[in-house]
Design a protein around this motif. Sequence first.
Motif: not given
Length: 244
Positions: A5-18
Amino acid sequence: MTAKKTVLITGANKGIGFETAKRLAELDYFVFIGSRNPENGLLAVKELNALGYKNVESIQIDVTNSESIKNAKVTLESKIQKLDVLINNAGITGEMPQNASSITLSNLRAVYDTNFFGLIEVTQHFLELLKKSDEPRIVNVSSDLASLSNHKNPEYPFYEAKVTAYCSSKTALNAFTVMLSHELKNETRFKINSVNPGFTATDLNHFTGTQTIEQGANAIVKYATIGNDGPTGGFFDDQGEIAW
């Protein structure tokens, strides 16, 4: 791509997104690390690669910039046939204080541009790719500070946290979750929910949160991966449903 499966996460370079990106990579999702700053996105991918995760890739996306969102869509369409999960994680708190009687409109607009308008524009642009998935999921990262029920309850632990722009932008985000899930109610494959990570120690709150990053990602991962018998149009944390 070999990931299931594929997923796009915005703001994923740090914190909870990472942390969410790492956890979903562990579950064999191919993870697109959405980052406003391309260099930060590449650094996040490098860090995940060093941990052994090769099913990750950086994609530049500024949720407050229409051209950036359009370019991210074109880039993703050139790489995948469908998008299984969209996690709208990018968010800001805005300048403080945020008293309702004196907050500047420029501050209010800046917060809404990221937390509300940007989220809607990203979602609308990627709906076409999501509709090609057999099990499309949208997670809108909200906050228990969005709950009007909480704000009217003097027993709520954060009752005094009346942060006008941030709180109301997340309340508006929750309204969008309800409206979109209703519009797509006949698309029974869709599961669209608002999720509260909890008061997690990140740079968003100057690391004053009482939860770890790992704890903060729990509910997001849960609702990003729910089965077809899972809920839609709701507001949840890792303990269950939250009052609107």
